[in-house]
Scaffold this motif. Structure first.
Motif, PDB file in Angstrom:
ATOM      1  N   ASN A 197       9.071  10.012  -5.123  1.00  0.00           N
ATOM      2  CA  ASN A 197       7.750  10.695  -5.112  1.00  0.00           C
ATOM      3  C   ASN A 197       6.618   9.721  -4.185  1.00  0.00           C
ATOM      4  OD1 ASN A 197       7.028   8.348  -6.667  1.00  0.00           O
ATOM      5  ND2 ASN A 197       7.404   9.662  -8.542  1.00  0.00           N
ATOM      6  N   GLY A 198       7.295   8.985  -3.286  1.00  0.00           N
ATOM      7  CA  GLY A 198       6.408   8.472  -2.350  1.00  0.00           C
ATOM      8  C   GLY A 198       5.965   7.089  -2.821  1.00  0.00           C
ATOM      9  N   LEU A 199       6.196   6.769  -4.161  1.00  0.00           N
ATOM     10  CA  LEU A 199       5.829   5.390  -4.687  1.00  0.00           C
ATOM     11  C   LEU A 199       6.859   3.989  -4.135  1.00  0.00           C
ATOM     12  CD1 LEU A 199       4.396   5.676  -7.936  1.00  0.00           C
ATOM     13  CD2 LEU A 199       3.140   5.467  -6.000  1.00  0.00           C
ATOM     14  N   VAL A 200       6.319   2.915  -3.825  1.00  0.00           N
ATOM     15  CA  VAL A 200       7.296   1.888  -3.664  1.00  0.00           C
ATOM     16  C   VAL A 200       7.266   0.969  -4.716  1.00  0.00           C
ATOM     17  CG1 VAL A 200       7.753   1.867  -1.165  1.00  0.00           C
ATOM     18  CG2 VAL A 200       6.031   0.700  -2.128  1.00  0.00           C
ATOM     19  N   SER A 201       6.166   0.961  -5.567  1.00  0.00           N
ATOM     20  CA  SER A 201       5.880  -0.037  -6.502  1.00  0.00           C
ATOM     21  C   SER A 201       4.822   0.233  -7.419  1.00  0.00           C
ATOM     22  CB  SER A 201       5.831  -1.597  -6.068  1.00  0.00           C
ATOM     23  OG  SER A 201       4.558  -1.971  -5.637  1.00  0.00           O
ATOM     24  N   ALA A 211      -3.825  -0.647 -13.100  1.00  0.00           N
ATOM     25  CA  ALA A 211      -2.527  -0.553 -12.379  1.00  0.00           C
ATOM     26  C   ALA A 211      -2.977  -0.725 -10.803  1.00  0.00           C
ATOM     27  CB  ALA A 211      -2.119   0.853 -12.642  1.00  0.00           C
ATOM     28  N   VAL A 212      -1.899  -0.988 -10.312  1.00  0.00           N
ATOM     29  CA  VAL A 212      -1.913  -0.979  -8.673  1.00  0.00           C
ATOM     30  C   VAL A 212      -0.670  -0.167  -8.257  1.00  0.00           C
ATOM     31  CG1 VAL A 212      -1.854  -2.556  -6.488  1.00  0.00           C
ATOM     32  CG2 VAL A 212      -2.808  -3.274  -8.598  1.00  0.00           C
ATOM     33  N   PHE A 213      -0.929   0.737  -7.615  1.00  0.00           N
ATOM     34  CA  PHE A 213       0.095   1.506  -6.897  1.00  0.00           C
ATOM     35  C   PHE A 213       0.158   1.194  -5.318  1.00  0.00           C
ATOM     36  CE2 PHE A 213       0.970   4.692 -10.610  1.00  0.00           C
ATOM     37  CZ  PHE A 213      -0.493   4.412 -11.224  1.00  0.00           C
ATOM     38  N   VAL A 214       1.511   1.001  -4.971  1.00  0.00           N
ATOM     39  CA  VAL A 214       1.665   0.979  -3.459  1.00  0.00           C
ATOM     40  C   VAL A 214       2.736   2.143  -3.064  1.00  0.00           C
ATOM     41  CG1 VAL A 214       2.804  -0.384  -1.726  1.00  0.00           C
ATOM     42  CG2 VAL A 214       1.897  -1.634  -3.749  1.00  0.00           C
ATOM     43  N   THR A 215       2.175   2.701  -1.996  1.00  0.00           N
ATOM     44  CA  THR A 215       2.971   4.053  -1.520  1.00  0.00           C
ATOM     45  C   THR A 215       3.848   3.694  -0.404  1.00  0.00           C
ATOM     46  OG1 THR A 215       1.085   4.676  -0.236  1.00  0.00           O
ATOM     47  CG2 THR A 215       1.224   5.641  -2.645  1.00  0.00           C
ATOM     48  N   GLU A 216       4.899   4.612  -0.036  1.00  0.00           N
ATOM     49  CA  GLU A 216       5.587   4.436   1.230  1.00  0.00           C
ATOM     50  C   GLU A 216       5.001   4.517   2.309  1.00  0.00           C
ATOM     51  OE1 GLU A 216       8.140   7.846   0.681  1.00  0.00           O
ATOM     52  OE2 GLU A 216       9.645   6.774  -0.469  1.00  0.00           O
ATOM     53  N   ASP A 217       3.636   5.214   2.558  1.00  0.00           N
ATOM     54  CA  ASP A 217       2.755   5.100   3.620  1.00  0.00           C
ATOM     55  C   ASP A 217       1.882   3.969   3.611  1.00  0.00           C
ATOM     56  OD1 ASP A 217       0.833   5.814   1.905  1.00  0.00           O
ATOM     57  OD2 ASP A 217       0.466   7.840   2.774  1.00  0.00           O
ATOM     58  N   LYS A 218       2.303   2.879   3.034  1.00  0.00           N
ATOM     59  CA  LYS A 218       1.567   1.592   3.073  1.00  0.00           C
ATOM     60  C   LYS A 218       0.058   1.751   2.795  1.00  0.00           C
ATOM     61  CE  LYS A 218       4.365  -0.989   6.225  1.00  0.00           C
ATOM     62  NZ  LYS A 218       4.348  -2.255   6.959  1.00  0.00           N
ATOM     63  N   TYR A 221      -1.098  -2.773   5.617  1.00  0.00           N
ATOM     64  CA  TYR A 221      -1.434  -1.916   4.194  1.00  0.00           C
ATOM     65  C   TYR A 221      -3.049  -1.730   4.213  1.00  0.00           C
ATOM     66  CZ  TYR A 221       3.054  -2.469   2.501  1.00  0.00           C
ATOM     67  OH  TYR A 221       4.337  -2.748   2.332  1.00  0.00           O
ATOM     68  N   THR A 222      -3.482  -0.747   3.825  1.00  0.00           N
ATOM     69  CA  THR A 222      -4.725   0.027   3.464  1.00  0.00           C
ATOM     70  C   THR A 222      -5.053   0.030   2.006  1.00  0.00           C
ATOM     71  OG1 THR A 222      -4.435   1.459   5.522  1.00  0.00           O
ATOM     72  CG2 THR A 222      -6.436   1.874   4.323  1.00  0.00           C
ATOM     73  N   LEU A 223      -6.169  -0.435   1.466  1.00  0.00           N
ATOM     74  CA  LEU A 223      -6.541  -0.198   0.266  1.00  0.00           C
ATOM     75  C   LEU A 223      -7.579   0.889   0.272  1.00  0.00           C
ATOM     76  CD1 LEU A 223      -6.880  -1.727  -2.610  1.00  0.00           C
ATOM     77  CD2 LEU A 223      -8.804  -2.919  -1.689  1.00  0.00           C
ATOM     78  N   VAL A 224      -7.300   1.962  -0.675  1.00  0.00           N
ATOM     79  CA  VAL A 224      -8.062   3.055  -1.061  1.00  0.00           C
ATOM     80  C   VAL A 224      -8.647   2.957  -2.202  1.00  0.00           C
ATOM     81  CG1 VAL A 224      -7.974   5.683  -1.432  1.00  0.00           C
ATOM     82  CG2 VAL A 224      -6.473   4.599   0.414  1.00  0.00           C
ATOM     83  N   ILE A 225     -10.079   2.925  -2.251  1.00  0.00           N
ATOM     84  CA  ILE A 225     -10.814   2.872  -3.415  1.00  0.00           C
ATOM     85  C   ILE A 225     -11.487   4.271  -3.872  1.00  0.00           C
ATOM     86  CG2 ILE A 225     -13.134   1.771  -4.630  1.00  0.00           C
ATOM     87  CD1 ILE A 225     -11.124  -0.366  -3.469  1.00  0.00           C
TER      88      ILE A 225
END
Ligand code: AMP
Ligand code: MG
Length: 336
Positions: free
Chosen positions: A264-268, A305-312, A331-335
């Motif tokens: 589903n696009g998540l890596v961690s 929680a911290v979610f990391v997606t495939e699109d960094k 990587y980009t942090l989205v707030i």
């Protein structure tokens, strides 16, 4: 007068030496490294009781694995349960409490978390010689799993399908942290850092720094640093156990709807919680649920929680931006 000064000086020297010695004992550091629960365990303790406690922490983890949670160790409670095809047994060693928590996570995650997928995981042979299972066999095996088939009946636990296999692979590491923390609680330990695979227990009156693993790098490479108080932190990542077949990558966290790796696009997903079992179970559950539903589940349990997606991209839930620092500029942090 001179004599008095000399006596005071001598007394002060004795007190200082005693204080230094006490400080040395109080800050005594001890560590233990070993293999349990199919992963590497590191125990680092600081305090007067550190030597005895490090040994005991190892014993606690090993016996929790061998006597209670392992599904491969002959004679463990979970092994017996699986062997008996869902028979009944008395509540022992906290197993009922653990199962109650996992049933709750299974329900609240709408079945994305399912600790009865052991036979399905076996078909994938992660940990030995992994391969994509035969489709029909996978569907057949999957039809025998399902947490909703597991019921408490007074003093017993009853499984309505004898072919289902309980697997604590997604939560056992966190349970070990809870057991170690409750053992250490009344010991003379100032600080503890205990890691069981991707789950870490942090104890002490200070802020700890936790790294968010770089999915493309080795185990010591990070994309972000998170500052947390004493707590439990667990990460589930698709890089932990994976293999390639026919040009496609497969990993070990399965979607209980399909029996195939969650995609589903998540890596961690990293979960911060006071509870080890919740941090571990929720990191797996949120990984399967994906970003949006995963965030809701973490919030429902009051966890960060911290979610990391495939699109960094890195997304936060219940964490303010000032406690996280990106250390990898790709990587980009989205707030939000
Ligand atoms: P973790 O590393 O804590 O995310 O746990 C992954 C392990 O949990 C796998 O190796 C399996 O043993 C088990 N597992 C895989 N998929 C699921 C799932 N959807 N729910 C619960 N346990 C799972
Ligand atoms: Mg987990």
């Amino acid at each position: 007068m001179k004599k008095t000064a000399a006596v005071i000086a001598a007394f002060a020297a004795v007190v200082l030496a005693a204080l230094l010695a006490y400080d040395g004992i109080a800050n005594k550091e001890m560590s233990a490294d070993f293999f349990a629960m199919n992963t590497y365990v590191t125990v680092k303790l600081k305090g007067t009781d550190s030597a005895e406690c490090a040994q005991q922490a190892q014993k606690i983890t090993e016996s929790l694995d061998k006597e209670v949670l392992s599904r491969t160790e002959k004679g463990s409670l979970v092994y017996n349960f699986n062997q008996n095809g869902g028979g009944t047994f008395e509540n022992e060693k906290g197993l009922f409490e653990y199962i109650s928590v996992l049933l709750d996570v299974s329900e609240k995650s709408g079945g994305a978390f399912d600790f009865t997928l052991g036979a399905v995981s076996d078909l994938w042979s992660f940990g030995s010689a992994p391969l994509v299972p035969d489709e029909a066999e996978l569907a057949q095996t999957l039809s025998h799993s399902g947490y909703e088939k597991l019921k408490f009946n007074g003093e017993s636990l009853v499984y309505s399908d004898k072919k289902a296999v309980i697997d604590f692979g997604a939560a056992g590491k966190g349970i070990a942290l809870d057991e170690i923390r409750s053992y250490l609680k009344d010991k003379r330990i100032k600080e503890a850092v205990v890691s069981v695979g991707g789950s870490v227990l942090l104890m002490g009156d200070k802020a700890f720094t936790v790294g968010i693993r770089n999915p493309e790098g080795n185990s010591g490479s990070y994309i972000a640093k998170l500052s947390v108080p004493g707590c439990c932190v667990s990460t589930s990542g698709n890089y932990e156990q994976q293999f390639e077949q026919g040009g496609k990558r497969y990993h070990h966290i399965l979607d209980p709807e399909t029996g195939y790796p969650a995609d589903n696009g998540l890596v961690s997903v990293t979960i911060v919680s006071e509870s080890g079992i919740l941090s571990d179970a929720l990191s797996t559950a949120c990984f399967v649920l994906g970003l949006e539903k995963g965030r809701k589940l973490a919030a429902e349990y009051g966890c960060s929680a911290v979610f990391v997606t495939e699109d960094k991209t890195v997304y936060l839930e219940g964490i303010s931006e000032d406690v996280i620092e990106l250390t990898d500029s790709s990587y980009t942090l989205v707030i939000e």
